[in-house]
Design an enzyme around this catalytic site. Structure first.
Site, PDB file in Angstrom:
ATOM      1  N   HIS A 146       0.869  -1.273  -0.053  1.00 40.51           N
ATOM      2  CA  HIS A 146       0.075   0.077  -0.213  1.00 40.51           C
ATOM      3  C   HIS A 146       0.798   1.259  -0.192  1.00 40.51           C
ATOM      4  CE1 HIS A 146      -3.553  -2.601   0.131  1.00 40.51           C
ATOM      5  NE2 HIS A 146      -3.668  -2.657   1.367  1.00 40.51           N
ATOM      6  N   HIS A 220      -9.500   1.829   0.089  1.00 42.64           N
ATOM      7  CA  HIS A 220      -9.350   0.920   1.188  1.00 42.64           C
ATOM      8  C   HIS A 220     -10.653   1.012   2.307  1.00 42.64           C
ATOM      9  CE1 HIS A 220      -7.770  -2.191   3.786  1.00 42.64           C
ATOM     10  NE2 HIS A 220      -6.525  -2.304   2.791  1.00 42.64           N
ATOM     11  N   GLU A 356     -11.202  -3.794  -2.760  1.00 39.73           N
ATOM     12  CA  GLU A 356     -10.430  -2.731  -3.305  1.00 39.73           C
ATOM     13  C   GLU A 356     -10.319  -3.199  -4.878  1.00 39.73           C
ATOM     14  OE1 GLU A 356      -6.991  -3.306  -0.635  1.00 39.73           O
ATOM     15  OE2 GLU A 356      -8.283  -4.455   0.476  1.00 39.73           O
TER      16      GLU A 356
HETATM   17  C1  GLA Z   1      -5.007  -5.208   2.123  1.00 35.85           C
HETATM   18  C2  GLA Z   1      -4.007  -6.429   2.383  1.00 35.85           C
HETATM   19  C3  GLA Z   1      -4.409  -7.072   3.652  1.00 35.85           C
HETATM   20  C4  GLA Z   1      -4.149  -6.111   4.738  1.00 35.85           C
HETATM   21  C5  GLA Z   1      -5.164  -5.100   4.802  1.00 35.85           C
HETATM   22  C6  GLA Z   1      -4.921  -3.905   5.759  1.00 35.85           C
HETATM   23  O1  GLA Z   1      -6.388  -5.524   1.986  1.00 35.85           O
HETATM   24  O2  GLA Z   1      -4.233  -7.271   1.199  1.00 35.85           O
HETATM   25  O3  GLA Z   1      -3.316  -8.113   3.840  1.00 35.85           O
HETATM   26  O4  GLA Z   1      -3.003  -5.708   4.840  1.00 35.85           O
HETATM   27  O5  GLA Z   1      -5.158  -4.572   3.412  1.00 35.85           O
HETATM   28  O6  GLA Z   1      -4.685  -4.838   7.037  1.00 35.85           O
END
Ligand code: GLA
Length: 391
Positions: A146, A220, A356
């Protein structure tokens, strides 16, 4: 003969009546969907605190004609709240988060944020582009997740109001500098949030760069269509995908596009999220539940139906459409009751889910995946909508 004719006329009349009824049903549906104005479409902004390094943060409130509201702040381009009606017309906040800036800054698993420059993972934080090797910040074991240590979720964005004939919105912009978190090129990125009068949260992403760079920006949001009354395991999910990208133990795709057929990853028909989540299928062990990218059955390069989530007790239905080729479905597996969110609610295991929309994780290292490389002179443009209705 006469009786036959009478029967035929009777049948025609009956068919005509059915047609009229169906037609008026449709109109009613339309009426419910876009509806006469119940509230005035509006937008307001107010101060929402200051970051530790002294940057002022603003909170926007958008309201559509159907009474839905969205609160969006300039820190992290975060959707702080989003209200949607249930089948009886009661509005609840259906996203997780905090009610103040300090809590978002202290600890947040990306609640409601825009993540980037590259949403999701890049293996070992390394990739090679046009013969140059790049090393990114690593913040998820040995991997980059991210956008790194200070991704787009942790910066303050510039803001400008946006008005459309059927929507009210805010455009958030940010200049991600050359070298930030290890990425090449100055990237000018904007995210426009629109609340439409058809009860959609519409997100339009744009970016340009002065050097070739990977870009994969997404939202997100953690949804809970009960309004965080309980975990999300009883929500019913449909994913419009025949395949998904299996991962290794570090959640990096192996490169395979695997059919969902015959696996607990098959959500082509609406299925209760909790029905198979604790199955001993190896992929579910890696993610501690669902935390994978599905390959959307895309039609052309326009908007494609990606997902539907239905919550039976409230009747809320969320429909996700996108121009992106993939979607990460994350079932809130890392939520463990250590976070207390809005209204003092403790976010226990799987209290929210994320959808997402994105390009596939680790694409910069997977030449067979659709490319995520943006080059100077080109414009990165994607759109995703989260639409709310009831059944
Ligand atoms: C995304 C990732 C997960 C986790 C979340 C936040 O969805 O794929 O593995 O990191 O964000 O906790």
């Amino acid at each position: 003969m006469l009786r036959d004719k009478a029967r035929r006329i009777g049948l025609t009349v009956l068919l005509a009546m059915v047609a009229v009824t169906l037609c008026s049903c449709d109109t009613t549906k339309q009426w419910i969907r876009s509806g006469p104005a119940k509230t005035e479409m509006s937008r307001s902004a107010k101060p929402f605190g200051t970051t530790p390094d002294g940057q002022a943060v603003r909170l926007y409130t958008l309201r559509n004609t159907q009474g839905m509201t969205a609160e969006i702040m300039t820190y992290g381009a975060i959707v702080v709240s989003l209200t949607a009606p249930d089948k009886d017309g009661n509005f609840n906040d259906i996203v997780l988060g905090y009610d103040n800036l300090a809590d978002y800054i202290k600890v947040s698993p990306y609640f409601g944020a825009i993540v980037g420059r590259y949403g999701n993972r890049i293996g070992k934080g390394k990739f090679t582009l046009d013969g140059t090797a790049y090393t990114l910040a690593t913040n998820d074991g040995e991997n980059h997740l991210h956008g790194g240590l200070k991704g787009f979720d942790k910066v303050v964005w510039d803001d400008a109001p946006v008005d459309r004939s059927d929507a009210v919105g805010v455009k958030l912009s940010y200049l991600s500098q050359d070298g930030e978190e290890g990425y090449p090129g100055n990237l000018r990125v904007s995210v426009t949030y629109l609340l439409t009068n058809r009860n959609e949260l519409r997100i339009e992403y744009e970016a340009t760069t002065d050097k070739a760079t990977p870009v994969n920006v997404t939202h997100h949001g953690y949804f809970n269509l009960t309004g965080a009354q309980r975990n999300i395991l009883d929500h019913e999910l449909m994913l419009n995908a025949d395949r998904f990208t299996p991962v290794d133990a570090g959640l990096i795709p192996t490169g395979e596009l695997r059919p969902v057929e015959g696996t607990p990853m098959d959500f082509r028909k609406r299925t209760v999220i909790g029905a198979r989540i604790d199955n001993d299928y190896e992929q579910l062990k890696f993610g501690g539940g669902y935390d994978h990218n599905w390959v959307l059955n895309q039609k052309g390069d326009g908007m494609t139906l990606a997902a539907e989530v239905y919550e039976p007790t409230t009747g809320r239905l969320m429909t996700v459409r996108t121009t992106e080729p993939g979607i990460q479905f994350y079932a809130g597996n890392f939520l463990d009751g250590t976070i207390t969110g809005k209204d003092g609610v403790v976010y226990k295991h799987r209290y929210g889910f994320c959808l997402e929309t994105q390009h596939y994780p680790d694409s910069p290292n997977k030449p067979d995946f659709p490319s995520t490389i943006l080059r100077p002179g080109r414009v990165y443009k994607t759109t995703t909508t989260y639409a709310f209705s009831t059944r």
